[in-house]
Motif scaffolding. Structure first.
Motif, mmCIF file in Angstrom:
data_model
loop_
_atom_site.group_PDB
_atom_site.id
_atom_site.type_symbol
_atom_site.label_atom_id
_atom_site.label_comp_id
_atom_site.label_asym_id
_atom_site.label_seq_id
_atom_site.Cartn_x
_atom_site.Cartn_y
_atom_site.Cartn_z
ATOM 1 N N HIS A 453 0.828 -1.203 0.000
ATOM 2 C CA HIS A 453 0.000 0.000 0.000
ATOM 3 C C HIS A 453 0.864 1.255 0.000
ATOM 4 C CE1 HIS A 453 -3.228 -2.715 1.349
ATOM 5 N NE2 HIS A 453 -4.100 -1.746 1.087
ATOM 6 N N GLY A 455 1.182 3.495 2.362
ATOM 7 C CA GLY A 455 0.763 3.364 3.751
ATOM 8 C C GLY A 455 0.281 4.645 4.389
ATOM 9 N N TYR A 458 -3.098 5.459 3.006
ATOM 10 C CA TYR A 458 -4.047 4.499 3.580
ATOM 11 C C TYR A 458 -4.426 4.896 5.005
ATOM 12 C CZ TYR A 458 -5.813 0.008 5.349
ATOM 13 O OH TYR A 458 -6.573 -0.985 5.924
ATOM 14 N N GLN A 459 -3.415 5.258 5.805
ATOM 15 C CA GLN A 459 -3.677 5.628 7.195
ATOM 16 C C GLN A 459 -4.605 6.838 7.270
ATOM 17 O OE1 GLN A 459 -0.216 5.985 9.740
ATOM 18 N NE2 GLN A 459 -1.196 7.519 11.019
ATOM 19 N N GLU A 461 -6.692 7.826 4.966
ATOM 20 C CA GLU A 461 -8.015 7.441 4.458
ATOM 21 C C GLU A 461 -8.908 6.930 5.581
ATOM 22 O OE1 GLU A 461 -7.154 4.484 1.600
ATOM 23 O OE2 GLU A 461 -6.707 5.876 -0.025
ATOM 24 N N TYR A 462 -8.323 6.058 6.408
ATOM 25 C CA TYR A 462 -9.135 5.391 7.410
ATOM 26 C C TYR A 462 -9.250 6.175 8.716
ATOM 27 C CZ TYR A 462 -9.946 1.374 4.518
ATOM 28 O OH TYR A 462 -10.394 0.561 3.503
ATOM 29 N N ASP A 468 -11.307 3.284 1.802
ATOM 30 C CA ASP A 468 -10.412 3.065 0.665
ATOM 31 C C ASP A 468 -10.916 3.803 -0.574
ATOM 32 O OD1 ASP A 468 -8.372 2.186 -0.844
ATOM 33 O OD2 ASP A 468 -9.057 0.117 -1.022
ATOM 34 N N SER A 472 -5.010 3.666 -2.761
ATOM 35 C CA SER A 472 -3.707 3.467 -2.125
ATOM 36 C C SER A 472 -3.203 2.030 -2.227
ATOM 37 C CB SER A 472 -3.779 3.864 -0.640
ATOM 38 O OG SER A 472 -4.714 3.042 0.048
ATOM 39 N N TYR A 473 -4.021 1.113 -2.719
ATOM 40 C CA TYR A 473 -3.586 -0.285 -2.816
ATOM 41 C C TYR A 473 -2.655 -0.444 -4.004
ATOM 42 C CZ TYR A 473 -3.731 -5.369 -3.330
ATOM 43 O OH TYR A 473 -3.390 -6.694 -3.439
ATOM 44 N N ILE A 529 -0.542 -3.927 7.027
ATOM 45 C CA ILE A 529 -0.932 -2.556 6.742
ATOM 46 C C ILE A 529 -1.521 -1.859 7.976
ATOM 47 C CG2 ILE A 529 -3.234 -3.252 5.953
ATOM 48 C CD1 ILE A 529 -1.111 -0.255 4.740
#
Length: 535
Positions: A453, A455, A458-459, A461-462, A468, A472-473, A529
């Protein structure tokens, strides 16, 4: 607070040269000597005390030979140059030099990041060379990065012939106009006799202003470091609070917030100009080394008048009661809020991987990073004992910095252990430099923290977004069980030894093998992740 690279001037220099292919007979000595400036400059770091030209005083030579000799006079031993139509003459002249070695990157951005890493690790200006047009525009991110972090780099780019300038000729771009806002010195050479003076001026400006690393020996004062300052005050010292800021330690931020007096050395508060974003009560523009030496002298005189106080560390240190109480207050924060991270069974916590690497190298390796979560973890969990051992794109945050910077650092410090701690997203951006590292046989160790990812995205995003939604994947959505792309195959394609580790119990042996294996090595460390920069 300390900001390590503040001892560099804001120093990125672009020299654009349309090199003629005919021989030039000197009409004055300024093509032969160091050139005449209005000041008497100190020699550039690494410049030879005496220099003997390969050419007789009246011997015709090409402009490219004049350029290369000007670089030789500055003590340049490595140039990171990618050739093209507008710079071929320069590369031919480099091939005739017995002093300068050209290191061929596989992308111009890799070349300028390598020059950046070379400069950060050595303290000497890094030099990169590109052709015109897209070759020149490919170094723009590197220019901005050097400008943000005050790294001395001299970039030389080719240009279309003088008669074609301004005609939208093939591979012509107005590089001077493009780079003027993010360079300290920016010059288009139109007269071959200006080459020595221009090169001399570039190196003079690159090595003046705030030269040399700062030395800090403040008596009894807790020290917090910025991301750029890690290593200038050893994080192993009892008085070190480590890094402050969003991803910093509780004790560092607590101390800065609660302090009655904050001494900030080389700290720009997110800008290059003292007082622009944060108004200090007193601002002093000087060589930080001289300032520290003066403050230490005053503090030592005052300390001699104080009784020796036993603090909870058991050391007899000359503190007054107020300082002793303050240090103990901060120590309580250290004990109450130690650095910590979560574990997930046999999965490898990325922070643990960094701690283990730091332990096995005794904190003495030169650490280079890309940009993202892995960068913050490396900042947090390495001990950072030495200056010029932490090389990271801090101001600009340029992904893809780590691998080519490690390449430059390995050339600047051939006896050092150089490790690129990278994330899979950042690593992919300049992965082509594996070929350069193999061809040059540079012993760069790459510890890839691979979570498939981007990362940091991703962090966020959540934590702050709707999940998601920001793409970011980095793996293959149709087969998420597969490690994709397979980094080991990239290494194999470049004949670089590589291995993958997936279990915590196997990590120590895997890192030991990486460090013991001669030459370059890629260790693909699979991490979950779920880990965040701050837990």
């Amino acid at each position: 607070m300390l900001d390590h690279y503040s001892n560099f001037p804001t120093s990125f220099f672009n020299i654009t040269i349309p090199i003629p292919n005919h021989y030039h007979k000197p009409t004055s000595t300024k093509c032969l000597s160091r050139c005449h400036l209005s000041v008497t400059p100190e020699p550039s770091p690494g410049a030879p005390e005496t220099f003997v030209s390969r050419f007789a005083a009246d011997q015709p030579r090409k402009g490219s030979d004049i350029l290369v000799e000007a670089l030789e006079r500055e003590g340049v031993t490595h140039v990171f140059g990618y050739p093209g139509g507008a710079s071929m003459e320069i590369h031919e002249a480099l091939a005739r030099s017995s002093m300068i070695r050209n290191v061929l990157p596989r992308h111009e951005q890799g070349g300028i990041f390598a020059a950046d890493g070379y400069a950060r690790a050595s303290g000497r200006p890094g030099v990169c060379l590109t052709s015109s047009g897209p070759g020149a525009t490919n170094i723009i991110s590197g220019i901005a990065d050097a400008n943000f972090d005050s790294i001395p780099i001299v970039a030389i780019t080719g240009q279309v012939p003088r008669g074609l300038m301004g005609t939208d000729a093939f591979q012509e771009v107005p590089l001077i106009d493009i780079t003027r806002p993010i360079t300290k010195f920016n010059y288009l050479v139109l007269d071959v006799e200006d080459i020595p003076r221009t090169v001399k001026e570039a190196f003079l400006l690159a090595t003046s202003g705030r030269p040399g690393p700062a030395v800090c020996g403040l008596t009894g004062i807790p020290v917090a470091s910025t991301l750029m300052g890690l290593g200038i005050f050893p994080c192993t010292d009892d008085l070190s609070l480590h890094m402050l800021g969003m991803h910093g330690t509780i004790q560092a931020n607590y101390a800065v917030d609660r302090s009655d007096l904050l001494l900030a050395f080389g700290v720009r508060f997110d800008d290059r100009e003292i007082g622009k974003n944060k108004k200090p009560h007193l601002s002093i523009c000087t060589d930080v080394k001289l300032a520290l030496e003066g403050i230490n002298t005053i503090l030592e005189k005052n300390a001699a008048k104080q009784p020796t106080a036993e603090n909870k560390r058991g050391k007899g240190t000359k503190f007054n009661d107020n300082v002793s109480a303050w240090i103990e207050e901060i120590d309580e924060q250290k004990e109450k809020y130690p650095a910590s991270y979560r574990t997930f069974g046999e999965a490898i916590p990325p922070q643990y991987a960094i701690q283990l690497l730091d332990e096995l190298t005794n904190g003495n390796s030169i650490i280079c990073t890309g940009v993202g979560q892995h960068q913050m973890w490396a900042a947090q969990y390495c001990k950072h004992k030495n200056p010029r051992h932490w090389l990271s794109s801090s101001g600009l945050g340029a992904m893809g910095f780590g691998l080519p910077a490690a390449m430059g650092a390995a050339l600047a410090k051939p006896d050092a252990i150089v490790v690129d701690i990278d994330g899979d997203g950042s690593f992919m951006m300049n992965i082509q430099e594996l070929a350069t590292i193999r061809v040059e046989n540079l012993p760069v160790k790459i510890m890839l923290l691979n979570n498939q990812h981007l990362g940091m995205v991703y962090q966020y995003e959540y934590e702050y977004g709707d999940g998601d939604s920001l793409h970011s994947y980095m793996g293959n959505p149709s087969n998420q069980a597969q490690v994709f792309p397979d980094m080991l195959m990239f290494a194999e394609a470049c004949n670089i030894t590589a291995a993958r580790v997936t279990k915590k119990a196997e990590l120590r042996e895997a890192i030991e093998k990486m460090l013991k294996t001669p030459g370059p090595y890629l260790l693909d460390v699979m991490v979950p992740i779920k880990h965040k920069c701050c837990s």
